[in-house]
Design an enzyme around this catalytic site. Structure first.
Site, mmCIF file in Angstrom:
data_model
loop_
_atom_site.group_PDB
_atom_site.id
_atom_site.type_symbol
_atom_site.label_atom_id
_atom_site.label_comp_id
_atom_site.label_asym_id
_atom_site.label_seq_id
_atom_site.Cartn_x
_atom_site.Cartn_y
_atom_site.Cartn_z
ATOM 1 N N ASP A 135 0.870 -1.179 0.000
ATOM 2 C CA ASP A 135 0.000 0.000 0.000
ATOM 3 C C ASP A 135 0.906 1.228 0.000
ATOM 4 O OD1 ASP A 135 -2.307 1.669 0.298
ATOM 5 O OD2 ASP A 135 -1.973 1.758 2.456
ATOM 6 N N SER A 136 0.291 2.387 -0.214
ATOM 7 C CA SER A 136 1.057 3.624 -0.133
ATOM 8 C C SER A 136 1.551 3.884 1.296
ATOM 9 C CB SER A 136 0.165 4.785 -0.576
ATOM 10 O OG SER A 136 -1.029 4.774 0.177
ATOM 11 N N TYR A 150 -0.629 8.409 -2.287
ATOM 12 C CA TYR A 150 -0.714 8.104 -3.710
ATOM 13 C C TYR A 150 -1.963 8.773 -4.317
ATOM 14 C CZ TYR A 150 2.781 4.219 -3.662
ATOM 15 O OH TYR A 150 3.907 3.447 -3.592
ATOM 16 N N GLY A 151 -2.938 9.014 -3.450
ATOM 17 C CA GLY A 151 -4.270 9.437 -3.929
ATOM 18 C C GLY A 151 -4.303 10.743 -4.691
ATOM 19 N N CYS A 179 -4.132 -1.168 -2.143
ATOM 20 C CA CYS A 179 -4.297 0.280 -2.270
ATOM 21 C C CYS A 179 -5.227 0.492 -3.457
ATOM 22 C CB CYS A 179 -2.944 0.927 -2.535
ATOM 23 S SG CYS A 179 -3.030 2.689 -2.933
ATOM 24 N N ASN A 180 -6.312 1.187 -3.220
ATOM 25 C CA ASN A 180 -7.273 1.396 -4.306
ATOM 26 C C ASN A 180 -6.698 2.256 -5.416
ATOM 27 O OD1 ASN A 180 -10.305 0.460 -3.642
ATOM 28 N ND2 ASN A 180 -9.179 0.814 -1.767
ATOM 29 N N GLU A 199 -5.561 9.042 9.995
ATOM 30 C CA GLU A 199 -4.159 8.931 10.417
ATOM 31 C C GLU A 199 -3.914 9.706 11.715
ATOM 32 O OE1 GLU A 199 -1.274 9.188 7.321
ATOM 33 O OE2 GLU A 199 -2.032 7.251 6.674
ATOM 34 N N CYS A 219 -11.205 2.833 -0.376
ATOM 35 C CA CYS A 219 -9.882 3.259 0.084
ATOM 36 C C CYS A 219 -9.542 2.354 1.265
ATOM 37 C CB CYS A 219 -9.928 4.717 0.527
ATOM 38 S SG CYS A 219 -8.417 5.278 1.325
ATOM 39 N N HIS A 256 -7.963 2.786 3.914
ATOM 40 C CA HIS A 256 -8.070 3.360 5.261
ATOM 41 C C HIS A 256 -9.501 3.260 5.819
ATOM 42 C CE1 HIS A 256 -4.214 5.295 4.493
ATOM 43 N NE2 HIS A 256 -4.223 5.843 5.682
HETATM 44 N N1 DGL Z 1 -4.129 3.685 0.290
HETATM 45 C C1 DGL Z 1 -4.745 4.702 -0.531
HETATM 46 C C2 DGL Z 1 -5.956 4.101 -1.239
HETATM 47 O O1 DGL Z 1 -6.453 3.054 -0.868
HETATM 48 C C3 DGL Z 1 -5.146 5.926 0.290
HETATM 49 C C4 DGL Z 1 -3.999 6.701 0.844
HETATM 50 C C5 DGL Z 1 -3.226 7.453 -0.223
HETATM 51 O O2 DGL Z 1 -3.751 8.403 -0.829
HETATM 52 O O3 DGL Z 1 -2.090 7.065 -0.466
HETATM 53 O O4 DGL Z 1 -6.408 4.669 -2.197
#
Ligand code: DGL
Length: 267
Positions: A10-11, A42-43, A73-74, A152, A184, A186
Site C-alpha cells: 500500500d502507499s 498516492y491518492g 491500495c485502491n 491517520e 480506500c 483506510h
Molecule cells: N491507500 C490509498 C488508497 O487506498 C489511500 C492513501 C493514499 O492516498 O495514499 O487509495
C-alpha cells in the site's frame, strides 16, 4: 513455494486493514507487507507516477521471494493493475474487482455511492467495473480526500470527522444510495461511525474483507495456499520509519506490529 510469503503493498499503513482481514481468513499464510510511507499519499498523484511507484513496490516484493502479490491500495489498483499484469507473471490481485463483485452480490443494489481518493475517483475504474457487470446502475462517486488525514490522526470517533463525513455523505444519502463502497484501504476504520451516520438500509462494502475473500478463492484455485499448520508470520517493511507510523500500524492491526524494517526501493 506454498510456504513462501504473500506480498501485500500500500502507499502507507492503510493496507494493514487488508492484512488484518487476510490474517483472520487465512491465518497460516506468511505475510510480507510493504508500506511506501516515504511517498504517501498516492491518492493525489498522477497515474504515471503511481504506475512507476507500484512497479517499484512489486519489484521489491518479488526480490523478497513472495508467491503472489496483493495491491492493498485502491489508487494503485485503479492506475497500475493492468500494467502490472502485463509486465509480471506472478499472480497480482487488486482491491477493486473483489469490492465490485461483493457490491453486486446483492441483486437489489442499484444506487451505488463510492467514496475514495481523487485518483481512484478520477480513474473511473470502479465506475467502469460496476457498469460492465450490471446495466442501469446509478453511480455517484465522490472524492473524499480529507478522510485519510483524519484517520491517520486517530480522529475516528471525533466530532470533526463526523462533520466531514456528513458533509461528504449527506448528498449521497439524499440521492437514495442503497450501497456505499469504501474504496480506500483506510476507510474500514470508519465503519462504526458510518453505521451511526448512514440509514440502516445502506449496505457498506469495504476493500479489506472483500479482498481477503477473493484472495482465498484465488490461492485455492492456483493451489498456492499455505499448507503449514499454525499462525503465519507478518513482516512489515516501510520506506520511511517513524514512531507515528508504528503507532498507526498498531491501530490498523489492533495489535503490536512487531519489528518494522526500513525498505529501500529501486535498487
Ligand atoms: N491507500 C490509498 C488508497 O487506498 C489511500 C492513501 C493514499 O492516498 O495514499 O487509495
Amino acid at each position: 513455494m506454498n510456504s513462501a510469503p504473500l506480498g501485500i503493498f500500500d502507499s502507507g499503513v492503510g493496507g494493514l486493514t487488508v492484512v488484518r482481514a487476510v490474517q483472520e481468513l487465512l491465518p497460516a499464510e506468511n505475510l510480507l507487507y510493504l508500506g511506501d510511507t516515504a511517498r504517501l499519499p498516492y491518492g493525489s498523484k498522477s497515474p504515471e507516477t503511481i504506475r512507476n511507484f507500484a512497479d517499484e513496490d512489486v519489484r521489491f516484493l518479488i526480490s523478497k521471494g513472495v508467491k503472489a502479490i496483493v495491491v492493498a491500495c485502491n489508487t494503485a489498483t485503479a492506475h497500475a493493475l493492468p500494467s502490472l499484469h502485463e509486465k509480471y507473471r506472478i499472480p497480482i490481485l487488486g482491491v477493486i474487482e473483489p469490492g465490485v463483485e461483493a457490491a453486486l452480490a446483492n441483486p437489489n443494489a442499484q444506487r451505488i455511492g463510492i467514496i475514495a481518493t481523487r485518483g481512484t475517483v478520477g480513474s473511473h475504474a470502479y465506475q467502469h467495473a460496476l457498469a460492465l457487470r450490471r446495466t442501469g446502475l446509478i453511480i455517484h462517486a465522490v472524492a473524499t480526500p480529507l478522510l485519510v488525514p483524519f484517520i491517520e490522526e486517530n480522529w475516528i470517533d471525533h466530532p470533526a470527522t463526523r462533520l466531514v463525513l456528513k458533509t461528504y455523505l449527506d448528498p449521497l444519502v439524499e440521492k437514495g444510495i442503497d450501497t456505499l463502497m469504501l474504496a480506500c484501504t483506510h476507510y474500514p476504520l470508519l465503519i462504526p461511525v458510518l453505521r451511526e451516520i448512514l440509514p440502516a438500509e445502506v449496505s457498506l462494502v469495504d476493500s479489506a474483507t472483500t479482498c481477503a475473500e477473493h484472495l482465498k478463492k484465488e490461492l485455492t484455485r492456483l493451489k498456492m495456499l499455505a499448507t503449514d499448520e499454525g499462525q503465519g508470520d507478518l513482516e512489515l517493511h516501510l520506506t520511511d520509519l517513524s514512531e507515528e507510523f508504528e503507532s498507526l500500524a498498531r491501530q490498523f492491526l489492533k495489535k503490536s506490529p512487531g519489528r518494522i524494517y526500513r525498505a529501500v526501493l529501486g535498487v
